[in-house]
Design a protein around this motif. Structure first.
Motif, PDB file in Angstrom:
ATOM      1  N   MET A 593       5.691   6.184   6.053  1.00 49.09           N
ATOM      2  CA  MET A 593       4.225   6.173   5.769  1.00 49.09           C
ATOM      3  C   MET A 593       3.364   5.230   6.708  1.00 49.09           C
ATOM      4  O   MET A 593       3.191   3.958   6.664  1.00 49.09           O
ATOM      5  N   PRO A 594       2.953   6.066   7.901  1.00 45.42           N
ATOM      6  CA  PRO A 594       2.336   5.074   8.900  1.00 45.42           C
ATOM      7  C   PRO A 594       0.843   4.959   8.625  1.00 45.42           C
ATOM      8  O   PRO A 594       0.033   5.299   9.590  1.00 45.42           O
ATOM      9  N   SER A 595       0.589   4.620   7.597  1.00 46.53           N
ATOM     10  CA  SER A 595      -0.842   4.255   7.376  1.00 46.53           C
ATOM     11  C   SER A 595      -1.837   3.429   8.177  1.00 46.53           C
ATOM     12  O   SER A 595      -1.153   2.559   8.930  1.00 46.53           O
ATOM     13  N   VAL A 596      -3.070   3.958   8.523  1.00 47.81           N
ATOM     14  CA  VAL A 596      -4.113   3.459   9.200  1.00 47.81           C
ATOM     15  C   VAL A 596      -5.366   3.294   8.746  1.00 47.81           C
ATOM     16  O   VAL A 596      -5.429   4.036   7.808  1.00 47.81           O
ATOM     17  N   ILE A 597      -6.314   2.405   9.161  1.00 45.72           N
ATOM     18  CA  ILE A 597      -7.660   2.298   8.736  1.00 45.72           C
ATOM     19  C   ILE A 597      -8.271   3.297   9.388  1.00 45.72           C
ATOM     20  O   ILE A 597      -8.416   3.160  10.652  1.00 45.72           O
ATOM     21  N   ALA A 598      -8.857   4.475   8.856  1.00 44.27           N
ATOM     22  CA  ALA A 598      -9.557   5.402   9.516  1.00 44.27           C
ATOM     23  C   ALA A 598     -11.075   5.056  10.016  1.00 44.27           C
ATOM     24  O   ALA A 598     -11.519   3.775   9.866  1.00 44.27           O
ATOM     25  N   GLY A 599     -11.638   5.745  10.998  1.00 43.42           N
ATOM     26  CA  GLY A 599     -12.868   5.245  11.579  1.00 43.42           C
ATOM     27  C   GLY A 599     -13.942   5.051  10.576  1.00 43.42           C
ATOM     28  O   GLY A 599     -14.785   4.250  11.178  1.00 43.42           O
ATOM     29  N   ASP A 600     -13.955   5.930   9.548  1.00 42.48           N
ATOM     30  CA  ASP A 600     -15.022   5.602   8.539  1.00 42.48           C
ATOM     31  C   ASP A 600     -14.514   4.556   7.558  1.00 42.48           C
ATOM     32  O   ASP A 600     -15.456   4.393   6.791  1.00 42.48           O
ATOM     33  N   GLY A 601     -13.746   3.916   7.767  1.00 41.19           N
ATOM     34  CA  GLY A 601     -13.241   2.724   7.012  1.00 41.19           C
ATOM     35  C   GLY A 601     -12.177   3.199   5.626  1.00 41.19           C
ATOM     36  O   GLY A 601     -11.886   2.336   5.065  1.00 41.19           O
TER      37      GLY A 601
END
Length: 696
Positions: A593-601
């Motif tokens: 589960m390689p989750s990140v914070i997207a560019g739109d938050g």
């Protein structure tokens, strides 16, 4: 173009399951069996009758060979019955027809008289009036092509076919979540539009014919047209512009002028048909204002309890809502659902066994009647709502008549709490409805509604009686937003997992299959996982990677897989439902589960699939982000820096290098944690305690 089905003339065709909803009595049942028995069935063909009659058909007696009857009476909806029949059917091709249709004996072979391209999801056969009775209503139906597949295939919004005669590929039926359940009319056309939206084509097979006698009486004809018009209005609410309102006045005017003119010229038949035009126009206009809910989805009495409010239900990506409802009911709570709409791709059968009402099902007549009731019952509250409605986001302000049916149902059922999932438009609707009904409202805020689209978030949180956060990370952020005394009403209620359902049925595989599951969107970080697979392969690590889901980034992922030469290593299958998720986790050696914070938050809070994997005793590699550190520990997984393919590759290689017995033990430790800390039954009890306090 490549094809995947042979022509029937070659002596081969795929087996077909004929699915027929039935809602008549015993006499109609005998007649339907007689008509269906004339079909020429192959050895692997079958006829599945979905009995939607609620017992009116009686004992079906001895059935012809390869016939079966399945019970489908929980909803008085033919579309629900079609889904039940399709679920029981054995074959890849599903032929839907109606019990009052008379199929040509060679119907099944005719459908495969020409090859079928692999992107064809449905084939529309012909529907003719057969031996129409000699009444003016029947003659009108024939003259006006009342049931004509040629016309539906040319609809401006997209080609469609009526379920009186349509052959559907099972994969396409499952891909769109089946027919829309809980409605009376319009579901066949809308089903085809959803097929088109998913990339499936609809082809015509005019040589595949059934006869469908038209209504013989004017009363029956106008009732049928009114019902279809209610379905048209429902289609238009779901797909604005697809089925515009009928021009009733103009049609009636033409009939009133045309009928006398034809009569004066001695064209009496045309005069009679023109008069029927007028009667049909009136019925169509009135029907367009009616609701489209099946009787089982109508108003209820005496079942007061908790109402779960959502924008859409049942959504494939939001199975945690259904899991929470099931846990609340196990705890003894009376629970029903109010939703604005059904999702474009519903979870098949996900609303069964629940009382669910949809704003999209309600027609103008129903809304105006409810508004009159509300204004008479609570005039002061109505005035207050009108004066304060500007506090809510403009795009989310339903007219008072749009909320009135919901409020009326609250009063009829005696419901005493509204619990909303997501601080979205549904939260605005619930807060206003709660104010009108005098019922407390709570909001479960998740992630997208907090970080990516926080429309009116602070006002919604402030107005709620309490707020449920899905993890400690979001609880702290929500408390900071509310500050002061408001922070005290934010509580953590984890979206738990049903550990009995998500339990291993086979031993831990002990191989090298890495699984990831989720939407193909930026916040999931799957592009970093694909890059990590490239690093592992270049380093000589033999792995198989399955990234299951769907979404707008599929093309980007496919391109990256091609660039890295990973076509034989990385798969991108769809996961149509929670059962498919469970089966995929059953054969997983590791969940990523390689989750990140997207560019739109936008970001994940605490992905449910991670808890499901842990419940299935699967070790986890996840990003050290948002709520994931709260559930992933070295005893059963690894945390890596977000957006780091190298970190993912290192952690995956490390875990896969461990003996299978060690990995299985890690999985067991993760399951023990989920049972202790993320138990859906325990979290439901926590939510019930908060609701109980809000009620007082």
């Amino acid at each position: 173009m490549m094809t995947d089905e042979p022509a029937a003339e070659a002596g081969r065709r795929p087996p077909v399951s004929v699915v027929v909803p039935f809602a008549g009595g015993a006499t109609e049942a005998v007649a339907a069996l007689g008509r269906l028995a004339r079909l020429r069935l192959g050895d692997a063909d079958e006829v599945v009758i979905a009995d939607n009659s609620g017992g009116q058909a009686g004992d079906w007696g001895e059935l012809p060979e390869r016939f079966q009857v399945v019970e489908a009476s929980d909803q008085r909806s033919a579309y629900y019955a079609r889904n039940v029949g399709a679920e029981r059917a054995a074959n890849e091709w599903l032929l839907f027809t109606d019990a009052d249709c008379d199929p040509d004996p060679g119907l099944l072979a005719a459908y495969f008289s020409a090859p079928v391209d692999p992107d064809v999801g449905a084939l529309a056969g012909a529907i003719d009036p057969g031996s129409a009775p000699p009444t003016v209503a029947a003659r009108w139906a024939v003259a006006r092509h009342n049931v004509d597949q040629g016309r539906t295939l040319e609809l401006p919004f997209g080609p469609a076919a009526a379920t009186g005669n349509v052959l559907v590929r099972r994969r396409s039926w499952a891909d769109v979540g089946g027919f829309t359940e809980g409605i009376l009319s319009g579901g066949d056309i809308e089903f085809c539009w959803r097929l088109g939206a998913r990339g499936w084509r609809i082809d015509a097979r005019p040589e595949a014919r059934v006869s469908h006698p038209p209504q013989s009486s004017l009363r029956g004809l106008t009732a049928q047209v009114g019902r279809w018009a209610a379905g048209n209005a429902w289609q238009n609410r779901r797909h604005p512009g697809s089925s515009p309102p009928p021009r009733t006045g103009a049609a009636v005017g033409r009939a009133l002028v045309g009928a006398p003119g034809f009569a004066l010229r001695g064209q009496l038949e045309r005069a009679r048909l023109k008069l029927v035009d007028g009667a049909v126009a009136v019925s169509r206009g009135l029907g367009y204002r009616r609701g489209n809910a099946s009787p089982a989805a109508g108003p209820i009495d005496g079942e007061g309890g908790i109402v779960i409010v959502v924008d859409t239900f049942p959504a494939v990506s939001e199975t945690f809502v259904a899991s929470e409802i099931a846990a609340l009911r196990r705890a003894g709570a009376a629970v029903r659902v109010e939703a604005a709409a059904r999702p474009e791709r519903p979870l098949l059968g996900g609303a069964r066994g629940l009382r669910v009402n949809y704003l999209e099902d309600e027609g103008r007549t129903q809304r105006l009647a409810a508004l009159a009731w509300l204004a008479g019952r609570h005039p002061v509250r109505c005035a207050r709502d009108l004066l304060t409605r500007r506090r809510w986001p403009a795009a989310e302000r339903l007219p008072l008549r749009g909320l009135a049916p919901l409020v009326r149902r609250l009063a009829a059922a005696g419901d005493d709490h509204l619990h909303v999932h997501f601080a979205s438009p549904a939260a605005t609707h619930a807060l206003r409805a709660g104010g009108l009904a005098g019922v407390p409202v709570s909001i479960a805020a998740h992630a997208y509604d907090i970080y990516a689209r926080p429309t009116g978030l602070l006002g919604k949180l402030a107005a709620a009686d309490f707020v449920a956060a899905s993890c400690e990370y979001t609880r702290l952020d929500l408390q900071e937003m509310l500050d002061g005394d408001g922070a005290a009403k934010v509580h953590t209620v984890i979206m738990g997992v049903d550990a009995d359902r998500f339990r291993r049925r086979t031993p831990y595989p002990g191989g090298r299959t890495v699984v990831a599951i989720g939407r193909y969107v930026e916040k999931k970080g799957f592009e970093h996982l694909i890059a990590a697979a490239g690093i592992l392969v270049r380093g000589g690590e033999p792995i198989q990677m399955v990234i299951a889901g769907e979404g707008p980034l599929r093309g980007s992922f496919e391109s990256l897989i091609g660039e890295l030469g990973l076509e034989s290593v990385v798969e991108l299958p769809a996961v149509p439902d929670s059962q498919a998720v469970r089966e995929l986790l059953e054969r997983a050696d590791l969940l990523a589960m390689p989750s990140v914070i997207a560019g739109d938050g936008d970001r994940d809070s605490m992905p449910v699939v991670v808890k499901e994997a842990m419940a299935m005793a699967v070790p986890v590699v996840a990003s050290d982000a948002v709520g994931l550190p709260e559930i992933v520990s070295p005893e059963w997984g690894r945390l890596v820096a977000p957006g780091s393919p190298e970190g993912l590759a290192t952690a995956i290689a490390e875990l896969l290098s461990l003996p299978a017995e060690r990995r299985a033990a890690m999985g067991d430790a993760g399951r023990a944690f989920v049972i202790e800390r993320c138990n859906t039954n325990r979290e439901a009890e926590r939510l019930l305690a908060l609701i109980g306090a809000a009620r007082h």
